[in-house]
Design a protein around this motif. Structure first.
Motif, PDB file in Angstrom:
ATOM      1  N   GLY A 204      43.987  21.621   3.854  1.00 36.38           N
ATOM      2  CA  GLY A 204      43.548  21.932   2.505  1.00 36.38           C
ATOM      3  C   GLY A 204      42.521  20.957   1.970  1.00 36.38           C
ATOM      4  O   GLY A 204      41.733  20.376   2.714  1.00 36.38           O
ATOM      5  N   HIS A 205      42.575  20.756   0.655  1.00 37.28           N
ATOM      6  CA  HIS A 205      41.575  19.934  -0.013  1.00 37.28           C
ATOM      7  C   HIS A 205      41.803  18.439   0.167  1.00 37.28           C
ATOM      8  O   HIS A 205      40.854  17.655   0.128  1.00 37.28           O
TER       9      HIS A 205
ATOM     10  N   GLU B  12      46.026  14.457   4.148  1.00 36.54           N
ATOM     11  CA  GLU B  12      46.525  15.448   5.095  1.00 36.54           C
ATOM     12  C   GLU B  12      46.187  15.096   6.541  1.00 36.54           C
ATOM     13  O   GLU B  12      46.961  15.367   7.454  1.00 36.54           O
ATOM     14  N   THR B  13      45.010  14.518   6.744  1.00 40.24           N
ATOM     15  CA  THR B  13      44.571  14.246   8.114  1.00 40.24           C
ATOM     16  C   THR B  13      43.812  12.924   8.183  1.00 40.24           C
ATOM     17  O   THR B  13      42.628  12.886   8.535  1.00 40.24           O
ATOM     18  N   PRO B  14      44.496  11.810   7.845  1.00 39.79           N
ATOM     19  CA  PRO B  14      43.804  10.508   7.791  1.00 39.79           C
ATOM     20  C   PRO B  14      43.259  10.035   9.124  1.00 39.79           C
ATOM     21  O   PRO B  14      42.192   9.411   9.170  1.00 39.79           O
TER      22      PRO B  14
ATOM     23  N   CYS C 176      51.178  19.536  -7.957  1.00 34.48           N
ATOM     24  CA  CYS C 176      49.733  19.772  -7.934  1.00 34.48           C
ATOM     25  C   CYS C 176      49.138  19.417  -6.574  1.00 34.48           C
ATOM     26  O   CYS C 176      48.315  20.153  -6.028  1.00 34.48           O
ATOM     27  N   LEU C 177      49.557  18.277  -6.027  1.00 32.63           N
ATOM     28  CA  LEU C 177      49.048  17.874  -4.715  1.00 32.63           C
ATOM     29  C   LEU C 177      49.447  18.881  -3.641  1.00 32.63           C
ATOM     30  O   LEU C 177      48.677  19.154  -2.716  1.00 32.63           O
TER      31      LEU C 177
ATOM     32  N   SER D 114      47.280  22.193   2.306  1.00 36.51           N
ATOM     33  CA  SER D 114      47.633  23.407   3.051  1.00 36.51           C
ATOM     34  C   SER D 114      49.143  23.604   2.999  1.00 36.51           C
ATOM     35  O   SER D 114      49.904  22.650   2.794  1.00 36.51           O
ATOM     36  N   PRO D 115      49.613  24.843   3.185  1.00 36.92           N
ATOM     37  CA  PRO D 115      51.049  25.103   3.118  1.00 36.92           C
ATOM     38  C   PRO D 115      51.871  24.291   4.119  1.00 36.92           C
ATOM     39  O   PRO D 115      53.046  24.014   3.888  1.00 36.92           O
ATOM     40  N   ASP D 116      51.260  23.907   5.242  1.00 35.94           N
ATOM     41  CA  ASP D 116      51.989  23.172   6.278  1.00 35.94           C
ATOM     42  C   ASP D 116      51.956  21.654   6.081  1.00 35.94           C
ATOM     43  O   ASP D 116      52.585  20.920   6.842  1.00 35.94           O
ATOM     44  N   SER D 117      51.217  21.178   5.089  1.00 39.73           N
ATOM     45  CA  SER D 117      51.092  19.738   4.878  1.00 39.73           C
ATOM     46  C   SER D 117      52.269  19.191   4.076  1.00 39.73           C
ATOM     47  O   SER D 117      52.848  19.885   3.234  1.00 39.73           O
TER      48      SER D 117
END
Length: 266
Positions: A232-233, A238-240, A140-141, A146-149
């Motif tokens: 993504g969401h 993803e981007t801390p 789910c996560l 995003s596909p690259d994460s």
């Protein structure tokens, strides 16, 4: 009887940053953001009502209940001013808290906030609510990112542990059923949002598969909008580093003085 929600407190900085997770999350998902802020701020990451160690908070489920719970806990700690950060459902909670007690909120940072438009990926959130084992949670996560994460193993572990507690999954399923009725979410009116007096930053990933980033359109002109390409969401995971940097910049902003009756700035 006085009830309280669980808070993970770290640091001893003069400025206080409050972190509110999204639906189905917990305070532990902010780990990487907190590490980037450590040494500069005091961070308070909450388990929102009905989640994690706040599972038994009464009347949990609504964003307004969560907002009041956060504000009551801050008052009990004697915390007068905070930089408030909310992700997804936590963004709706943060917005309502800032509307209820604007004098307590020095700045507001909203990461793909809930309540800013009716569209919501209800089927995905329902699967996320029912997910119990690490494999289901991770899947789910991954779909929310995003596909690259790369999905955070730490977050998967935190969420799996949280859902192993009696009644947690059932409570999340109950929440999401109410939250996504008719495959739509409740919306905070734009005119209400426009009354927020503090500096506001809205951050949205362009690959968001839960809440479309087009919901950042039509916000008050003074709001700052940051679209993050190919994210993504799940912005906190993803981007801390980017999130922490935005929080640091927001902490240096000052609320503008209101205009005088003749329209001149003081």
């Amino acid at each position: 009887m006085n009830y309280s929600i669980h808070a993970a407190v770290r640091g001893s900085g003069k400025n206080v940053v409050v972190l509110l997770h999204g639906f189905g999350g917990c305070s532990g998902v902010w780990k990487d953001v907190v590490e980037h802020l450590d040494g500069v701020f005091t961070t308070i990451a909450y388990d929102l009502p009905g989640h994690g160690l706040s599972i038994d908070y009464p009347n949990a489920g609504s964003a307004k209940t969560a907002a009041r719970a956060v504000l009551a806990d801050l008052a009990s700690r004697g915390v007068e001013r905070v930089h408030l950060v909310g992700h997804s459902m936590g963004g709706a909670v943060a917005t309502l808290a800032a509307l209820l007690e604007p004098q307590r909120v020095a700045s507001l940072t909203l990461l793909a906030p809930g309540g800013y438009g009716p569209e919501i990926n209800a089927p995905l959130l329902r699967r996320f609510a029912a997910a119990r084992c690490p494999e289901e949670i991770g899947a789910c996560l991954a779909e929310m990112s995003s596909p690259d994460s790369v999905v955070s193993e730490h977050s998967v572990g935190q969420l799996a542990e949280m859902r192993s507690r009696p009644g947690q999954s059932e409570k999340l399923i109950e929440f999401v059923t109410a939250m996504t009725a008719n495959d739509r979410q409740g919306v905070i009116p734009r005119e209400t949002i426009a009354s927020l007096p503090m500096p506001v930053m809205v951050v949205w990933g362009t690959d968001d598969n839960v809440l479309p980033y087009s919901q950042a359109e039509g916000l008050p002109a003074r709001f700052m909008i940051h679209h993050v390409l190919e994210v993504g969401h799940m912005l906190p995971e993803e981007t801390p580093e980017l999130v922490a940097g935005i929080v640091e910049r927001m902490s240096r902003r000052r609320q503008k003085a209101p205009a005088s009756p003749v329209g001149c700035q003081s």
